[in-house]
Design a protein around this motif. Structure first.
Motif, PDB file in Angstrom:
ATOM      1  N   GLY A  12      36.104  31.680  44.788  1.00 42.66           N
ATOM      2  CA  GLY A  12      35.712  31.557  43.389  1.00 42.66           C
ATOM      3  C   GLY A  12      35.546  32.899  42.719  1.00 42.66           C
ATOM      4  O   GLY A  12      35.915  33.087  41.551  1.00 42.66           O
ATOM      5  N   THR A  13      34.998  33.874  43.459  1.00 44.13           N
ATOM      6  CA  THR A  13      34.838  35.227  42.923  1.00 44.13           C
ATOM      7  C   THR A  13      36.196  35.872  42.662  1.00 44.13           C
ATOM      8  O   THR A  13      36.411  36.520  41.629  1.00 44.13           O
ATOM      9  N   GLY A  72      38.963  34.348  41.980  1.00 41.62           N
ATOM     10  CA  GLY A  72      39.520  33.716  40.789  1.00 41.62           C
ATOM     11  C   GLY A  72      38.877  34.232  39.515  1.00 41.62           C
ATOM     12  O   GLY A  72      39.568  34.463  38.511  1.00 41.62           O
ATOM     13  N   GLY A  73      37.557  34.438  39.552  1.00 48.17           N
ATOM     14  CA  GLY A  73      36.861  34.948  38.376  1.00 48.17           C
ATOM     15  C   GLY A  73      37.314  36.349  38.005  1.00 48.17           C
ATOM     16  O   GLY A  73      37.497  36.662  36.819  1.00 48.17           O
ATOM     17  N   THR A  81      34.073  30.467  29.875  1.00 46.83           N
ATOM     18  CA  THR A  81      34.191  29.736  31.134  1.00 46.83           C
ATOM     19  C   THR A  81      33.021  30.046  32.059  1.00 46.83           C
ATOM     20  O   THR A  81      32.590  29.179  32.843  1.00 46.83           O
ATOM     21  N   ALA A  91      30.753  27.200  33.592  1.00 42.16           N
ATOM     22  CA  ALA A  91      30.602  27.111  35.049  1.00 42.16           C
ATOM     23  C   ALA A  91      29.137  27.167  35.448  1.00 42.16           C
ATOM     24  O   ALA A  91      28.706  26.462  36.368  1.00 42.16           O
ATOM     25  N   TYR A 125      32.490  31.960  41.047  1.00 42.29           N
ATOM     26  CA  TYR A 125      33.007  32.314  39.719  1.00 42.29           C
ATOM     27  C   TYR A 125      31.932  33.030  38.903  1.00 42.29           C
ATOM     28  O   TYR A 125      32.208  34.038  38.234  1.00 42.29           O
ATOM     29  N   THR A 126      30.694  32.541  38.954  1.00 41.53           N
ATOM     30  CA  THR A 126      29.631  33.176  38.179  1.00 41.53           C
ATOM     31  C   THR A 126      29.197  34.508  38.795  1.00 41.53           C
ATOM     32  O   THR A 126      28.595  35.339  38.116  1.00 41.53           O
ATOM     33  N   SER A 160      31.403  36.624  39.884  1.00 43.09           N
ATOM     34  CA  SER A 160      32.510  37.561  39.703  1.00 43.09           C
ATOM     35  C   SER A 160      32.178  38.668  38.705  1.00 43.09           C
ATOM     36  O   SER A 160      32.731  39.775  38.795  1.00 43.09           O
TER      37      SER A 160
END
Length: 242
Positions: A42-43, A45-46, A60, A64, A100-101, A103
């Motif tokens: 996820g990181t 991708g972020g 986003t 998220a 993701y958060t 990142s």
């Protein structure tokens, strides 16, 4: 910081109890590892979104974060009821969103001279070493020492949360934390979440049965992530000072 709300409940459950899940830690650890792998994806991708579509990242990120918070409470409740087949995909999604958060801070670390990929590796290694030591210490604490440490760390984490909320509110008005204070806050966070790691290995076998390995894994995962964040914050503050 999502696991701070669990401390008081964990203390109440643990008081006067012997081990109810002597093997819950062993069963939970593979799921902690799998969650961290998904978080890394996820990181990645972020960071890709930040590099390719920087204007898209913040909307986003907010979305998220909202979904992540909802999933945390729902998945934890489902897992504590023993419905592992339903909780597992929810926790997997939670791990991806958590990455993701994360990142944003990882991107800042990569962009900070003196931190970079090496600093991220140091933070991850530091978390791993902490957990190895914490397992040895926490598993051998007496009832009296374990409860005393749990209460002390609980108060410290609550105080840290208050400071972080204040820091965030001040930043909304353009008032940013001086470097020396950021170093102090980050160092305190590292110290406290190292303590939380010890507490986890004391509390979890007294709180969860062996078949409740997913909520135990979630607790350890959150501790690892928070410790990782504060180590990164400390490295960024130390290397990014004027």
């Amino acid at each position: 910081m999502s696991n701070t709300s669990d401390f008081r409940q964990a203390i109440r459950k643990a008081q006067g109890q012997t081990l109810v899940g002597p093997n819950v830690i062993v069963k939970a650890l593979p799921y902690v590892g799998a969650g961290l792998v998904l978080t890394a994806l996820g990181t990645y991708g972020g960071i890709g979104v930040i590099n390719s579509y920087p204007g898209l990242f913040m909307p986003t990120f907010i979305g998220a974060l909202i979904v992540e918070l909802i999933l945390f409470f729902v998945a934890r409740g489902v897992a504590e009821k023993g419905n592992n087949s339903l909780a597992l995909p929810m926790l997997a999604t939670y791990s991806l969103l958590s990455g993701y958060t994360l990142s944003g801070i990882v991107y800042v670390a990569l962009s900070t001279q003196g931190v970079g990929a090496q600093g991220i590796g140091i933070a991850a290694l530091g978390c791993g070493v902490t957990f190895i030591a914490a397992r040895q210490i926490g598993s051998n604490l007496s009832e009296e020492d374990g409860l005393a440490l749990t209460k002390t760390i609980s108060l410290g984490v609550i105080a840290l949360l208050v400071v972080l909320v204040g820091q965030m509110l001040l930043s909304l008005f353009g008032v940013y934390t001086p470097t020396w204070l950021e170093i102090g806050i980050s160092g305190l966070g590292v110290f406290l979440f190292a303590g939380v790691a010890v507490v986890d290995f004391y509390i979890l076998p007294r709180t969860y049965r062996d078949d409740q390995y997913l909520p135990a894994a979630l607790s350890m995962y959150l501790t690892y992530i928070n410790l990782f964040i504060f180590i990164l914050r400390l490295l960024i503050a130390l290397n990014g000072r004027d």
